[in-house]
Design a protein around this motif. Sequence first.
Motif, short mmCIF file in Angstrom:
data_model
loop_
_atom_site.label_atom_id
_atom_site.label_comp_id
_atom_site.label_asym_id
_atom_site.label_seq_id
_atom_site.Cartn_x
_atom_site.Cartn_y
_atom_site.Cartn_z
N MET A 45 -26.82 -29.97 -31.77
CA MET A 45 -26.07 -28.86 -31.17
C MET A 45 -25.02 -29.42 -30.22
O MET A 45 -25.15 -30.55 -29.75
N PRO A 46 -23.99 -28.63 -29.93
CA PRO A 46 -23.03 -29.06 -28.92
C PRO A 46 -23.76 -29.22 -27.58
O PRO A 46 -24.59 -28.38 -27.22
N THR A 47 -23.46 -30.29 -26.88
CA THR A 47 -24.14 -30.57 -25.61
C THR A 47 -23.98 -29.43 -24.62
O THR A 47 -24.92 -29.13 -23.87
N ASP A 48 -22.86 -28.74 -24.63
CA ASP A 48 -22.68 -27.65 -23.67
C ASP A 48 -23.60 -26.47 -23.95
O ASP A 48 -23.75 -25.59 -23.11
N ARG A 49 -24.24 -26.44 -25.11
CA ARG A 49 -25.22 -25.38 -25.43
C ARG A 49 -26.66 -25.86 -25.30
O ARG A 49 -27.60 -25.10 -25.48
N ALA A 50 -26.84 -27.14 -25.02
CA ALA A 50 -28.17 -27.74 -24.95
C ALA A 50 -28.76 -27.59 -23.55
O ALA A 50 -29.11 -28.56 -22.89
N GLU A 51 -28.88 -26.36 -23.12
CA GLU A 51 -29.47 -26.10 -21.80
C GLU A 51 -30.97 -26.37 -21.86
O GLU A 51 -31.59 -26.26 -22.91
#
Length: 85
Positions: A45-51
């Motif tokens: 997944m995009p890192t900015d969505r990997a909360e």
Amino acid sequence: WAEISAIRKRGYSVSNQAREMGVSSVAAAFCDRSGVLIGTVSLAMPTDRAEPSMIARLGPLVATAATQIEHSLFGRELALADPSL
């Protein structure tokens, strides 16, 4: 070895931009009848969505998928990463 021990206990690994900038992933391994690693299931997944909350939800799902593949291929009953799944 501490990280490997934590991954085994958790049932899945988390990678944060280790291979490619901007990409994070969750993965779990599966083994053959003798316990030899033969493959993995991963979700990138995009890192900015990997909360952290997303990783906490996806990790057990990926681990369960790996367990189900192992069971389907080799008939091994293994404990699911999240018994509620």
